[in-house]
Write an enzyme that holds these catalytic residues in place. Structure first.
Site, PDB file in Angstrom:
ATOM      1  N   LYS A  52       0.843  -1.210   0.000  1.00 46.60           N
ATOM      2  CA  LYS A  52       0.000   0.000   0.000  1.00 46.60           C
ATOM      3  C   LYS A  52       0.871   1.250   0.000  1.00 46.60           C
ATOM      4  CE  LYS A  52      -3.848  -2.372   2.269  1.00 46.60           C
ATOM      5  NZ  LYS A  52      -4.533  -2.752   3.519  1.00 46.60           N
ATOM      6  N   GLN A  96      -4.544  -1.642   9.910  1.00 48.58           N
ATOM      7  CA  GLN A  96      -4.471  -2.969   9.290  1.00 48.58           C
ATOM      8  C   GLN A  96      -4.996  -4.043  10.243  1.00 48.58           C
ATOM      9  OE1 GLN A  96      -3.662  -3.487   6.089  1.00 48.58           O
ATOM     10  NE2 GLN A  96      -3.902  -5.691   6.226  1.00 48.58           N
ATOM     11  N   ASP A 119     -11.092   2.710   4.605  1.00 50.14           N
ATOM     12  CA  ASP A 119     -11.421   1.284   4.543  1.00 50.14           C
ATOM     13  C   ASP A 119     -12.936   1.060   4.486  1.00 50.14           C
ATOM     14  OD1 ASP A 119      -9.435  -0.690   4.428  1.00 50.14           O
ATOM     15  OD2 ASP A 119      -8.854  -0.390   6.529  1.00 50.14           O
TER      16      ASP A 119
HETATM   17  N1  GUN Z   1      -6.830  -6.993   6.454  1.00 50.10           N
HETATM   18  C1  GUN Z   1      -7.195  -7.723   5.378  1.00 50.10           C
HETATM   19  N2  GUN Z   1      -7.781  -6.926   4.459  1.00 50.10           N
HETATM   20  C2  GUN Z   1      -7.784  -5.678   4.964  1.00 50.10           C
HETATM   21  C3  GUN Z   1      -8.250  -4.423   4.480  1.00 50.10           C
HETATM   22  O1  GUN Z   1      -8.817  -4.290   3.386  1.00 50.10           O
HETATM   23  N3  GUN Z   1      -8.057  -3.364   5.314  1.00 50.10           N
HETATM   24  C4  GUN Z   1      -7.467  -3.484   6.527  1.00 50.10           C
HETATM   25  N4  GUN Z   1      -7.347  -2.394   7.270  1.00 50.10           N
HETATM   26  N5  GUN Z   1      -7.036  -4.632   7.004  1.00 50.10           N
HETATM   27  C5  GUN Z   1      -7.186  -5.719   6.233  1.00 50.10           C
END
Ligand code: GUN
Length: 293
Positions: A52, A96, A119
């Site tokens: 990311k 995350q 998110d």
């Molecule tokens: N863990 C797995 N997928 C995601 C996501 O799309 N966002 C976040 N914050 N954590 C994750």
């Protein structure tokens, strides 16, 4: 059979966003700034967050990584969240998941300011999504919808079967596929661990979205000819024969199922890269909202 090439599509979307960023810079305006909070050293999370941050750099966003130790307390994490909420330079951020067991995930997600929740996990944003209001759509289901839209996969009147009811993928994609719109207007069945005879249901599906995390769960005899297959599973299978010690695989027995499918996503290179592209799109949206444009 058409491969839904998430890598190619996500690069295209990232180029579109990079062009936007270039014109933002030309106008002398503030560039979008995404932050990510990572607690601990889970291997998969480190990979996702790293990816990311790299994507941000490539398209000209500012990015900040807050990497906190595994022992971080819930209060310490809530303090970081509050600082990010108050920092006017940060347009959006993600925490995350999964978080270490001693931290209440729900409490943390509720503390994220909905306007910075790129998110789309905050109940205010999830609720807006369910009510067809404009909001941040969670990146993975948003990526799936964007893939269906750009490949012009017909969903109207189709029977879509979603396997898995997670808050991040299964639940939201079941809502999005059934919403009015294009893509959308599908008849959705949501299957989960307590569903009886999943095979009988998937065999009737025009579209299958599998978000389980069980390698090779979806076999060819569970799929009808011409079905559209979206594989959201990303599992690391230990493999001492490989340099990094594992390989990545999805929920779908790709080799056999691709013989029957009309469209199918590969793993890796399918839904995964789309998730990152859509997170960046949400960050651009957050910045536009902040600047009142
Ligand atoms: N863990 C797995 N997928 C995601 C996501 O799309 N966002 C976040 N914050 N954590 C994750």
């Amino acid at each position: 059979m058409t491969i839904l090439d998430g890598k190619k599509l996500s690069n295209q979307i990232k180029e579109e966003i990079a062009a936007e960023v270039a014109s933002i810079k030309e106008r002398g305006e503030k560039v979008p700034h995404l932050a990510a909070v990572l607690v601990g050293n889970d291997g998969a999370s480190l990979t996702y967050v790293g990816s990311k941050v790299r994507s941000c750099e490539r398209i000209g966003f500012k990015s900040t990584l807050k990497h906190l130790p595994e022992e971080t307390t819930e209060d310490e994490l809530l303090t970081v969240v509050s600082q990010l909420n108050d920092d006017p330079d940060i347009d959006g951020y993600i925490v995350q998941l999964p978080l270490p067991k001693h931290i209440d995930e729900e409490k943390v997600l509720l503390a994220v300011h909905p306007d910075k929740d790129v998110d789309g996990f905050h109940p205010a944003n999830f609720g807006k999504m369910a009510l067809d209001m404009e909001t941040f759509i969670p990146a993975t289901p948003y990526g799936i919808m964007e893939m269906l839209r750009r490949y012009e996969v017909e969903t109207e009147g189709k029977h879509a079967v979603v396997i898995g009811r997670s808050h991040i993928v299964g639940r939201p994609i079941s809502i999005l596929l059934s919403r009015k719109g294009k893509p959308g207007n599908a008849t959705v069945t949501l299957c989960h661990s307590r569903t009886k005879d999943i095979k009988a249901i998937t065999r009737e599906a025009d579209i299958i979205v599998s978000a389980l995390g069980i390698p090779h769960f979806l076999k060819a005899d569970m799929v009808k000819d011409g079905a559209v297959i979206i594989d959201v599973g990303i599992t690391r299978v230990p493999d001492p024969g490989r340099e990094r010690g594992y390989y990545i695989t999805g929920d779908v027995d790709f080799k056999a199922v691709s013989q029957k499918a009309s469209y199918i996503t590969p793993v890796p290179g399918g839904v995964g890269p789309m998730t990152i592209a859509m997170l960046l799109k949400n960050t651009l949206l957050a910045r536009e909202r902040h600047s009142g444009r």
